[in-house]
Design a protein around this motif. Structure first.
Motif, short mmCIF file in Angstrom:
data_model
loop_
_atom_site.label_atom_id
_atom_site.label_comp_id
_atom_site.label_asym_id
_atom_site.label_seq_id
_atom_site.Cartn_x
_atom_site.Cartn_y
_atom_site.Cartn_z
N LEU A 1 41.69 35.44 48.53
CA LEU A 1 42.74 35.40 47.53
C LEU A 1 42.17 35.22 46.12
O LEU A 1 42.77 35.69 45.15
N GLY A 2 41.02 34.57 46.04
CA GLY A 2 40.38 34.41 44.73
C GLY A 2 39.91 35.72 44.14
O GLY A 2 39.80 35.85 42.91
N PHE A 3 39.66 36.70 45.00
CA PHE A 3 39.25 38.01 44.50
C PHE A 3 40.33 38.63 43.62
O PHE A 3 40.03 39.36 42.67
N GLY A 4 41.58 38.32 43.92
CA GLY A 4 42.66 38.84 43.09
C GLY A 4 42.57 38.34 41.66
O GLY A 4 42.96 39.05 40.72
N THR A 5 42.05 37.13 41.47
CA THR A 5 41.93 36.56 40.13
C THR A 5 40.70 37.08 39.41
O THR A 5 40.77 37.45 38.23
N VAL A 6 39.57 37.14 40.08
CA VAL A 6 38.31 37.53 39.44
C VAL A 6 38.01 39.02 39.62
O VAL A 6 37.56 39.70 38.70
N GLY A 7 38.27 39.52 40.83
CA GLY A 7 37.90 40.91 41.13
C GLY A 7 38.73 41.94 40.41
O GLY A 7 38.22 43.00 40.02
N ILE A 8 40.02 41.67 40.21
CA ILE A 8 40.89 42.65 39.55
C ILE A 8 40.44 42.92 38.11
O ILE A 8 40.35 44.08 37.70
N PRO A 9 40.14 41.90 37.29
CA PRO A 9 39.59 42.20 35.96
C PRO A 9 38.28 42.99 36.02
O PRO A 9 38.04 43.86 35.17
N VAL A 10 37.43 42.67 37.01
CA VAL A 10 36.16 43.39 37.14
C VAL A 10 36.42 44.86 37.43
O VAL A 10 35.81 45.76 36.83
N ILE A 11 37.32 45.15 38.36
CA ILE A 11 37.65 46.53 38.70
C ILE A 11 38.27 47.23 37.50
O ILE A 11 37.98 48.40 37.21
N TRP A 12 39.16 46.53 36.79
CA TRP A 12 39.77 47.09 35.59
C TRP A 12 38.71 47.53 34.59
O TRP A 12 38.76 48.64 34.04
N CYS A 13 37.72 46.67 34.34
CA CYS A 13 36.68 47.00 33.38
C CYS A 13 35.77 48.10 33.89
O CYS A 13 35.25 48.90 33.10
N TYR A 14 35.55 48.16 35.19
CA TYR A 14 34.69 49.21 35.75
C TYR A 14 35.23 50.59 35.40
O TYR A 14 34.46 51.52 35.10
N PHE A 15 36.55 50.73 35.41
CA PHE A 15 37.16 52.03 35.13
C PHE A 15 37.48 52.23 33.65
O PHE A 15 37.49 53.36 33.16
N THR A 16 37.74 51.14 32.91
CA THR A 16 38.16 51.30 31.51
C THR A 16 37.06 50.98 30.52
O THR A 16 37.13 51.43 29.36
N ARG A 17 36.08 50.18 30.92
CA ARG A 17 35.03 49.70 30.02
C ARG A 17 35.65 49.00 28.81
O ARG A 17 35.16 49.09 27.68
N ASN A 18 36.73 48.27 29.07
CA ASN A 18 37.46 47.62 27.97
C ASN A 18 37.93 46.25 28.42
O ASN A 18 39.06 46.08 28.88
N LEU A 19 37.06 45.25 28.28
CA LEU A 19 37.41 43.88 28.66
C LEU A 19 36.40 42.93 28.03
O LEU A 19 35.22 43.26 27.88
#
Length: 309
Positions: free
Chosen positions: A197-215
């Motif tokens: 469940l912690g992946f939802g907190t940390v992993g989602i921003p990481v995945i977001w940045c992987y695709f957007t390079r904006n974080l």
């Protein structure tokens, strides 16, 4: 690894022999607000970005989590607030609070601490920035709102899955030890559940940045702080007239999650009521009556259809 937090026009700034003197040097850089100055001085003074990010996020997590739990612990010991307790007859004892605290601390230091020290290399790999100045507040706000909705979806489906068969018996049952939750119990969970469940907190921003390079790391810091506050407040066990869900109707809040612990089923989402409402997985007496009413109407319609035929 030397710090790279400065703009080009500040490349000549070097760390001094103390944080205060380093901070004074950073203040010479124009266009930075006080938080950006402190952020830059912190990274520059430590002069080791991996250590600086690891220390920052571990300390942030501990201070924000236990700092938010402390008021609820105090409230649990003040009889005045008992009228706002959702399950008024079930005030946690000091023994329960201590056992929960001990388990959470073990989890923090033995389960969550190690991955934190690998976070900075991941940030550099996928382009999460830690330089100054920070992004605009508009960008920060929109990203955090997005993370709340994405994490809520992640939490709903994986939390719901943890209520099935052996997943519940072997993993999630630990979190349901307290049928009347309290603040400290927010992270009282099996290590597998903590990571999942912690992946939802940390992993989602990481995945977001992987695709957007904006974080930016500062955005993640605010997001984690707000997410911790939400989790602790949802487990507080208290419902107030000024609780957020009274003003933001889709917000879950303590009343939503307290019923999940009370009935051991339903209300699987973390921050919002949307998934449980749409998929008919609400918990509690109101939800039970709603489902019974729907079943009665459905039965009457079927009976009417048979009479027509």
């Amino acid at each position: 690894m030397s710090s790279k937090v400065f703009l080009d026009n500040a490349a000549n700034i070097v760390a001094q022999d103390s944080f205060i003197s380093t901070f004074h040097e950073v203040q010479k850089v124009s266009g930075l607000n006080i938080v950006e100055q402190l952020w830059a001085a912190y990274y520059l003074y430590l002069n080791n970005d991996i250590f600086a990010t690891g220390l920052l996020f571990f300390t942030l997590h501990e201070l924000m989590y236990f700092g938010r739990c402390l008021p609820w612990y105090i409230i649990d010991h003040l009889s005045y607030f008992n009228k706002y307790k959702i399950q008024a007859a079930k005030v946690p004892s000091d023994q329960e609070q201590w056992e929960c605290l001990r388990s959470v601390l073990i989890s923090h230091f033995l389960v969550e601490a190690l991955p934190i020290w690998f976070f900075h290399p991941i940030c550099e790999k996928i382009g999460i920035s830690y330089q100054v100045p920070f992004p605009s507040w508009t960008t920060i706000t929109l990203q955090i709102i997005l993370f709340f909705f994405l994490e809520d979806a992640w939490h709903y489906w994986f939390h719901r899955a943890l209520h099935y068969g052996d997943l519940y018996r072997l993993i999630h049952k630990q979190h349901h030890r307290f049928a009347a939750p309290f603040g400290l119990a927010a992270e009282y969970a099996h290590p597998i559940e903590v990571m999942l469940l912690g992946f939802g907190t940390v992993g989602i921003p990481v995945i977001w940045c992987y695709f957007t390079r904006n974080l930016h790391l500062f955005t993640i810091s605010i997001w984690i702080t707000l997410r911790l506050f939400q989790a602790v407040d949802a487990h507080s066990g208290y419902e107030f007239p000024v609780s957020l869900h009274h003003f933001l109707f889709i917000w879950a809040g303590a009343d939503h999650h307290d019923e999940h612990h009370h009935y051991f089923i339903g209300n699987y989402a973390s921050s919002f009521r949307i998934w449980d409402f749409v998929l008919d997985t609400e918990a509690g007496e109101t939800a039970r009556k709603s489902r019974e009413r729907k079943a009665k109407i459905s039965g009457e319609l079927r009976a009417a259809a048979k009479q027509v035929n």
